[in-house]
Scaffold this motif. Structure first.
Motif, PDB file in Angstrom:
ATOM      1  N   LYS A 552      42.567   3.972-135.052  1.00 20.01           N
ATOM      2  CA  LYS A 552      43.060   2.601-135.029  1.00 20.01           C
ATOM      3  C   LYS A 552      44.409   2.517-134.312  1.00 20.01           C
ATOM      4  O   LYS A 552      44.619   1.651-133.462  1.00 20.01           O
ATOM      5  CB  LYS A 552      43.167   2.067-136.463  1.00 20.01           C
ATOM      6  CG  LYS A 552      43.445   0.586-136.500  1.00 20.01           C
ATOM      7  CD  LYS A 552      43.571   0.053-137.907  1.00 20.01           C
ATOM      8  CE  LYS A 552      42.240  -0.451-138.454  1.00 20.01           C
ATOM      9  NZ  LYS A 552      42.407  -1.110-139.764  1.00 20.01           N
ATOM     10  N   SER A 553      45.311   3.455-134.641  1.00 19.07           N
ATOM     11  CA  SER A 553      46.629   3.348-134.006  1.00 19.07           C
ATOM     12  C   SER A 553      46.527   3.669-132.509  1.00 19.07           C
ATOM     13  O   SER A 553      47.206   3.044-131.694  1.00 19.07           O
ATOM     14  CB  SER A 553      47.658   4.230-134.721  1.00 19.07           C
ATOM     15  OG  SER A 553      47.367   5.581-134.484  1.00 19.07           O
ATOM     16  N   ASP A 554      45.644   4.591-132.155  1.00 20.12           N
ATOM     17  CA  ASP A 554      45.434   4.873-130.721  1.00 20.12           C
ATOM     18  C   ASP A 554      44.923   3.624-129.993  1.00 20.12           C
ATOM     19  O   ASP A 554      45.374   3.307-128.884  1.00 20.12           O
ATOM     20  CB  ASP A 554      44.424   6.011-130.534  1.00 20.12           C
ATOM     21  CG  ASP A 554      45.028   7.384-130.828  1.00 20.12           C
ATOM     22  OD1 ASP A 554      46.224   7.437-131.194  1.00 20.12           O
ATOM     23  OD2 ASP A 554      44.305   8.390-130.700  1.00 20.12           O
ATOM     24  N   LEU A 555      43.984   2.936-130.613  1.00 23.20           N
ATOM     25  CA  LEU A 555      43.421   1.745-129.960  1.00 23.20           C
ATOM     26  C   LEU A 555      44.488   0.674-129.777  1.00 23.20           C
ATOM     27  O   LEU A 555      44.540  -0.010-128.757  1.00 23.20           O
ATOM     28  CB  LEU A 555      42.235   1.199-130.779  1.00 23.20           C
ATOM     29  CG  LEU A 555      40.969   2.082-130.761  1.00 23.20           C
ATOM     30  CD1 LEU A 555      39.923   1.552-131.738  1.00 23.20           C
ATOM     31  CD2 LEU A 555      40.385   2.170-129.350  1.00 23.20           C
ATOM     32  N   ASP A 564      45.291   1.137-117.391  1.00 18.14           N
ATOM     33  CA  ASP A 564      43.957   0.834-116.876  1.00 18.14           C
ATOM     34  C   ASP A 564      43.451  -0.452-117.526  1.00 18.14           C
ATOM     35  O   ASP A 564      43.323  -0.545-118.762  1.00 18.14           O
ATOM     36  CB  ASP A 564      43.019   2.001-117.204  1.00 18.14           C
ATOM     37  CG  ASP A 564      41.600   1.738-116.731  1.00 18.14           C
ATOM     38  OD1 ASP A 564      41.400   1.667-115.502  1.00 18.14           O
ATOM     39  OD2 ASP A 564      40.705   1.559-117.571  1.00 18.14           O
ATOM     40  N   GLY A 565      43.166  -1.444-116.695  1.00 17.58           N
ATOM     41  CA  GLY A 565      42.773  -2.765-117.201  1.00 17.58           C
ATOM     42  C   GLY A 565      41.510  -2.714-118.031  1.00 17.58           C
ATOM     43  O   GLY A 565      41.399  -3.384-119.056  1.00 17.58           O
ATOM     44  N   PHE A 566      40.557  -1.899-117.588  1.00 18.49           N
ATOM     45  CA  PHE A 566      39.310  -1.823-118.342  1.00 18.49           C
ATOM     46  C   PHE A 566      39.556  -1.254-119.731  1.00 18.49           C
ATOM     47  O   PHE A 566      39.093  -1.795-120.734  1.00 18.49           O
ATOM     48  CB  PHE A 566      38.271  -0.971-117.608  1.00 18.49           C
ATOM     49  CG  PHE A 566      37.008  -0.842-118.391  1.00 18.49           C
ATOM     50  CD1 PHE A 566      36.042  -1.834-118.344  1.00 18.49           C
ATOM     51  CD2 PHE A 566      36.795   0.243-119.242  1.00 18.49           C
ATOM     52  CE1 PHE A 566      34.884  -1.744-119.111  1.00 18.49           C
ATOM     53  CE2 PHE A 566      35.644   0.343-120.008  1.00 18.49           C
ATOM     54  CZ  PHE A 566      34.690  -0.659-119.940  1.00 18.49           C
ATOM     55  N   ASN A 567      40.291  -0.163-119.829  1.00 17.45           N
ATOM     56  CA  ASN A 567      40.504   0.459-121.136  1.00 17.45           C
ATOM     57  C   ASN A 567      41.398  -0.371-122.058  1.00 17.45           C
ATOM     58  O   ASN A 567      41.262  -0.286-123.273  1.00 17.45           O
ATOM     59  CB  ASN A 567      41.054   1.888-120.981  1.00 17.45           C
ATOM     60  CG  ASN A 567      39.931   2.916-121.024  1.00 17.45           C
ATOM     61  OD1 ASN A 567      38.752   2.541-120.985  1.00 17.45           O
ATOM     62  ND2 ASN A 567      40.273   4.198-121.108  1.00 17.45           N
ATOM     63  N   ARG A 568      42.281  -1.163-121.490  1.00 21.27           N
ATOM     64  CA  ARG A 568      43.043  -2.097-122.323  1.00 21.27           C
ATOM     65  C   ARG A 568      42.086  -3.055-123.019  1.00 21.27           C
ATOM     66  O   ARG A 568      42.167  -3.288-124.217  1.00 21.27           O
ATOM     67  CB  ARG A 568      44.028  -2.895-121.460  1.00 21.27           C
ATOM     68  CG  ARG A 568      45.454  -2.405-121.519  1.00 21.27           C
ATOM     69  CD  ARG A 568      46.461  -3.431-121.024  1.00 21.27           C
ATOM     70  NE  ARG A 568      46.021  -4.227-119.894  1.00 21.27           N
ATOM     71  CZ  ARG A 568      46.181  -3.896-118.611  1.00 21.27           C
ATOM     72  NH1 ARG A 568      46.807  -2.781-118.283  1.00 21.27           N
ATOM     73  NH2 ARG A 568      45.749  -4.691-117.663  1.00 21.27           N
ATOM     74  N   TRP A 569      41.185  -3.594-122.233  1.00 22.98           N
ATOM     75  CA  TRP A 569      40.195  -4.519-122.789  1.00 22.98           C
ATOM     76  C   TRP A 569      39.294  -3.809-123.798  1.00 22.98           C
ATOM     77  O   TRP A 569      39.042  -4.290-124.899  1.00 22.98           O
ATOM     78  CB  TRP A 569      39.348  -5.096-121.642  1.00 22.98           C
ATOM     79  CG  TRP A 569      38.152  -5.867-122.101  1.00 22.98           C
ATOM     80  CD1 TRP A 569      38.135  -7.142-122.580  1.00 22.98           C
ATOM     81  CD2 TRP A 569      36.784  -5.398-122.131  1.00 22.98           C
ATOM     82  NE1 TRP A 569      36.851  -7.512-122.911  1.00 22.98           N
ATOM     83  CE2 TRP A 569      36.001  -6.461-122.653  1.00 22.98           C
ATOM     84  CE3 TRP A 569      36.156  -4.206-121.785  1.00 22.98           C
ATOM     85  CZ2 TRP A 569      34.608  -6.358-122.819  1.00 22.98           C
ATOM     86  CZ3 TRP A 569      34.780  -4.096-121.947  1.00 22.98           C
ATOM     87  CH2 TRP A 569      34.020  -5.164-122.457  1.00 22.98           C
ATOM     88  N   GLU A 570      38.864  -2.620-123.421  1.00 25.30           N
ATOM     89  CA  GLU A 570      37.946  -1.837-124.241  1.00 25.30           C
ATOM     90  C   GLU A 570      38.547  -1.528-125.613  1.00 25.30           C
ATOM     91  O   GLU A 570      37.844  -1.553-126.625  1.00 25.30           O
ATOM     92  CB  GLU A 570      37.624  -0.542-123.479  1.00 25.30           C
ATOM     93  CG  GLU A 570      36.750   0.434-124.205  1.00 25.30           C
ATOM     94  CD  GLU A 570      35.281   0.055-124.184  1.00 25.30           C
ATOM     95  OE1 GLU A 570      34.966  -1.099-123.884  1.00 25.30           O
ATOM     96  OE2 GLU A 570      34.464   0.930-124.497  1.00 25.30           O
ATOM     97  N   ALA A 571      39.843  -1.242-125.642  1.00 22.52           N
ATOM     98  CA  ALA A 571      40.484  -0.907-126.916  1.00 22.52           C
ATOM     99  C   ALA A 571      40.381  -2.082-127.887  1.00 22.52           C
ATOM    100  O   ALA A 571      40.046  -1.913-129.065  1.00 22.52           O
ATOM    101  CB  ALA A 571      41.951  -0.534-126.679  1.00 22.52           C
TER     102      ALA A 571
END
Ligand code: ARG
Ligand code: ZN
Length: 883
Positions: A552-555, A564-571
């Motif tokens: 959770k804290s990593d996300l 990275d825009g995709f991984n920001r959204w993905e989190a």
């Protein structure tokens, strides 16, 4: 009969050039073909007979001759329901001769929309994959490339002033009896699936494009006359596509004309016939009043897609249909890159991955799971799948990730250098990529031979400034899979400062388990958080093995800071997903993290793109979530997702209302535009509207939310906003005052459509996807609506297909949804097997559901299997599901 990839053999003869004539009369068309046949010395066939495909249910043979000599059945040739075999004993010269056939066909009776058929007042063709054999006898296989030197079309001049085929117009003239004739020639050798003829009374818009090397190309887009005003966006998109392919790949158009025709009745999206694309109206017509932003995006994407096929598909085609992803995966990759460059790459990436997860992951988890290059098929039309197209595009994208942009371009250049003008294989493509870059892509070939969605698990540890990432891979649905070569784009973020401690780069993950170590660029102030699979660098499911608290804290770190825009959204999506499943399983709900991520997305000034903000606020789709469940609980999932959405709506009531009000004010009176910025604004405002209207705990609130949507509808200046409002209203039930507002809008929308087919499709779809408890009753009633017909694929999909996507309703526990679909498929199969076999896809995943549902789905499949004269298309899918 089942056809196997391993059995490929070159034919004993090639048809090298063709001349044809189409003599069109009401209720009957006469097709004459002259085929120049040459022996193929390389063939390993024992027999030298000339094998021509022909669908006896569509063509009636009237005569066969070789160079003036009439051939006799039984002696010179054998005729079966699917082939015309010319015995080699009748060849005057086995090296080369000309064979002529005459057939009759009735396009007016062709309800399959494959071959030569009528769509409303116009005639058109669809030949991919195996439609040409429904027009004439021919080696209907993509490795037979021939020059169509003359295609002569004759028809009534007044009813059918426009006569089109591939290539260049050679001549046109008046004939007796009010008829006229046009002759076309296509200088580029092509397989039969790229052949096209269009005949009708059409309107058009014209434009032109000058290629880098100075070729002036005349561009023309045709449609029924009343739709000519909706072609401008397609024309803009076409010119942008032509420019983009020159800039990115150095690929220019190669004929003097490029024609596109919009037709109403079409099985698929569109078709890349050489110089004469044929489009489903849904992917070419668009204007402010009738098209949503999604429609505009699709028009741009599909226009690009068909244009890009001119090189990846037409100039280099497929040796056999097992290679379909060679042209489709590559061309989808190209159209996705184009759309990203035209708008925003991050936004396009998010949309493409949502699509892949919602459809392809489901396909790969069910009985239709297949590698992007299948090993066998019964009906090739069943393999125009999300796997061949979307996962195929992901595989191409991985070459690009592994080799880098410049390396990928080198590979493309070599591919064209080697294979231009020929029919190639997926292995040819991979060899070009490898050879151009001196790269080893042997293990990479497993992406072509192994099916299923791999799961990648990761864990990490930190020892002083050495960071270790541990990866493992397995495919749950195909445990026999050998390890894939998976490009993992990776970086490390400091949770405290948001600094990047390891710069983004690509790891080559090739073993079952593998560890990678890195020196951090500085000592982290907080914890060192791995960002794995950036940009969704491979079509896999990614799972963290850290403790729930660390996860959770990593996300939260990634949602806030990932570069990275995709991984920001993905989190953010992962945090929402966890919350929805906790709700579904009745676990203790701690929404702190979700609230934090949502609030940040709602308010952060760092987000400059409204589409990104909107996608960040949206919860994952039910179809995407379903793929994470062992046994899918469609109703529980719908309720849990709705519950989390309501909690967010309540918690951020003020902030969302402010956002909605601010955007409403900003946009009031603004001119309508279609570009990334304007689309983003509408997307964000309509997302806010959805949350505003989710607050409905009392009758008063239900009425208030219906009023808000009602006002949104009547203030709207475009279809996007109308559809957003009407979708919300369509869910209203049980509160009389709100229902009156709902019904008013539905009626208003219907009347304003004034019969426009694509607008009416939306009207049907919105009602079929409502969350009302009695939605099936509405759908059944709508099937008797005078505007409803099963024979138009778009209309059929808009109601029946849309209902199957309404998961909670379709999967009603009493099996009523399944029964309804079973009946519809029975009707459809006799009419249009391609559409029927697609529709049956909604029943084949029964093993993913509880026993009660599974039994009921199976019962419908069994009934379908027992249909008299069931098409091979539908039978293949049903058999796979039941075996
Ligand atoms: N090649 C077309 C497209 O781009 C699809 C045509 C498929 N048609 C069919 N009946 N299977 O992408
Ligand atoms: Zn395509």
């Amino acid at each position: 009969t089942e056809i196997f990839r391993a059995d490929y053999l070159q034919p004993a003869n090639w048809v090298k050039s063709v001349s044809m004539s189409f003599d069109i009369y009401d209720g009957k068309t006469i097709v004459k073909s002259n085929l120049v046949v040459v022996a193929n010395e390389q063939s390993k066939h024992d027999s030298r007979d000339l094998v021509l495909d022909g669908d006896g249910s569509s063509v009636v043979l009237k005569g066969v001759e070789i160079e003036g000599r009439e051939l006799k059945e039984g002696i010179d040739y054998t005729l079966t329901p699917s082939q015309l075999i010319i015995h080699s004993t009748s060849f005057p010269n086995p090296q080369s001769f000309t064979l002529s056939t005459t057939v009759e066909t009735v396009p007016e009776d062709n309800t399959q929309l494959s071959g030569f058929y009528k769509s409303g007042p116009m005639y058109c063709t669809q030949c991919e994959a195996e439609g040409f054999r429904r027009i004439t006898y021919y080696p209907d296989r993509p490795d037979n490339m021939a020059t169509f030197t003359e295609v002569k079309i004759t028809a009534d001049e007044e009813k059918y002033p426009i006569l089109l085929s591939n290539g260049n117009l050679v001549s046109s003239e008046k004939k007796e009896g009010g008829r006229h004739e046009a002759v076309w020639e296509d200088p580029f050798p092509k397989p039969s699936y790229l052949f096209a003829v269009v005949v009708g009374d059409l309107g058009s818009i014209q434009d032109s494009y000058v290629t880098t090397s100075g070729r002036k190309v005349k561009l023309e887009i045709f449609s029924e006359k009343e739709n000519v005003g909706k072609l401008d966006y397609a024309m803009e998109s076409l010119k942008n596509s032509m420019k983009w392919d020159e800039d990115k790949f150095g690929l220019e158009y190669d004929l003097d004309i490029y024609n596109v025709v919009a037709v109403n009745d079409f099985n698929m999206g569109a078709m890349e016939n050489k110089g004469l694309n044929v489009f489903n109206t849904a992917y070419v017509l668009a204007d402010q009043k009738t098209a949503t932003d999604g429609d505009f995006e699709r028009v741009e994407g599909v226009i690009g897609h068909e244009y890009f096929h001119n090189w990846t598909g037409n100039r280099v085609t497929c040796r056999d249909w097992f290679q379909l992803t060679l042209k489709e995966g590559l061309t989808v990759f190209r159209d996705q890159s184009f759309s990203g460059d035209m708008g925003s790459n991050d936004v396009t990436r998010i949309e493409n991955v949502k699509g892949l997860r919602g459809r392809q992951f489901a396909e790969d988890a069910g009985p239709m799971s297949h590698p992007i290059r299948p090993e066998s098929y019964v009906a090739i039309d069943n393999f125009y799948t999300a796997t061949v197209y979307s996962k195929g595009a992901e595989v191409i994208r991985m070459y690009d990730t592994i080799l880098g942009k410049a390396g990928f371009r080198k590979g493309m250049d070599l591919y064209f250098e080697r294979h231009d003008g020929s029919a190639a294989t997926c292995d040819d493509f991979r060899s070009a990529m490898a050879d151009a870059n001196n790269a080893d892509l042997d293990q990479f070939s497993r992406w072509y031979t192994q099916k299923g969605t791999p799961t990648v698990k990761y864990s990490s540890s930190l020892d002083a400034d050495t960071f270790t990432l541990n990866l493992s891979q397995h495919t749950a649905t195909a445990p026999e899979n050998q390890p894939f070569h998976i490009p993992v784009e990776f970086g490390v973020i400091d949770s405290e400062t948001g600094e990047q401690l390891v710069e983004s780069h690509v790891l080559h993950f090739k073993e079952k388990t593998q560890s990678f170590t890195f020196k951090l660029s500085s000592t982290p102030k907080g914890s060192a958080v791995p960002s794995v699979m950036r940009g969704f660098s491979a079509p896999v499911k990614l799972v963290s093995e850290a403790s729930p608290a660390t996860q959770k804290s990593d996300l939260l770190t990634l949602a806030a800071y990932d570069t990275d825009g995709f991984n920001r959204w993905e989190a953010g999506q992962k945090l929402y997903t966890d919350a929805i499943f906790a709700e579904l399983h009745g676990d203790e709900l701690n929404l702190d993290g979700v609230y934090q991520a949502f609030e940040q997305t709602l308010t952060s000034s760092k987000i400059s793109d409204d589409s990104i903000r909107a996608y960040g606020l949206m919860l994952p789709s039910e179809s995407g979530l379903a793929e994470e469940m062992e046994t899918i609980d469609p109703i529980g999932l719908h309720q849990a997702r709705t519950a989390i959405k309501k909690k967010l709506a309540r918690k951020f009531e003020t902030g969302i209302a402010e956002l909605y009000a601010r955007l409403t004010q900003e946009m009031a009176g603004a001119e309508f535009e279609v570009n990334a910025k304007a689309i983003g604004k509408r997307r964000l405002r309509n997302t806010a509207l959805d949350y505003v209207c989710a607050n409905k705990d009392s009758d008063e609130e239900i009425v208030a939310s219906a009023r808000t949507a009602h006002k949104h509808y009547f203030d709207a200046n475009c279809m996007t906003d109308q559809v957003a409002a009407m979708s919300i209203l369509s869910n209203v039930h049980g509160v009389t005052e709100a229902e009156a507002l709902r019904d008013e809008v539905l009626e208003k929308f219907y009347n304003a459509a004034e019969g426009d087919a694509l607008v009416l499709n939306k009207w049907f779809t919105i009602q079929a996807t409502s969350s009302k408890p009695d939605v099936l009753a509405d759908v059944v009633k709508l099937t008797t609506h005078p505007e409803f017909t099963m024979s138009n694929p778009n209309r059929c999909r808009s109601l029946v297909g849309a209902f199957t996507a309404n998961s909670a309703a379709f999967h009603a526990e009493d099996g009523s949804g399944y029964k309804f679909i079973g009946e519809k498929i029975t009707v459809l199969d006799a009419m249009n097997p391609q559409i029927a076999s697609r529709m049956v896809g909604c029943l084949i995943g029964f093993r993913r559901y509880d026993e009660g549902r599974a039994e009921k789905m199976k019962a419908e499949l069994n009934k379908i299997r027992d249909i008299d004269g069931l098409s091979p298309d539908t039978k293949e899918i049903v058999d796979k599901a039941l075996s």
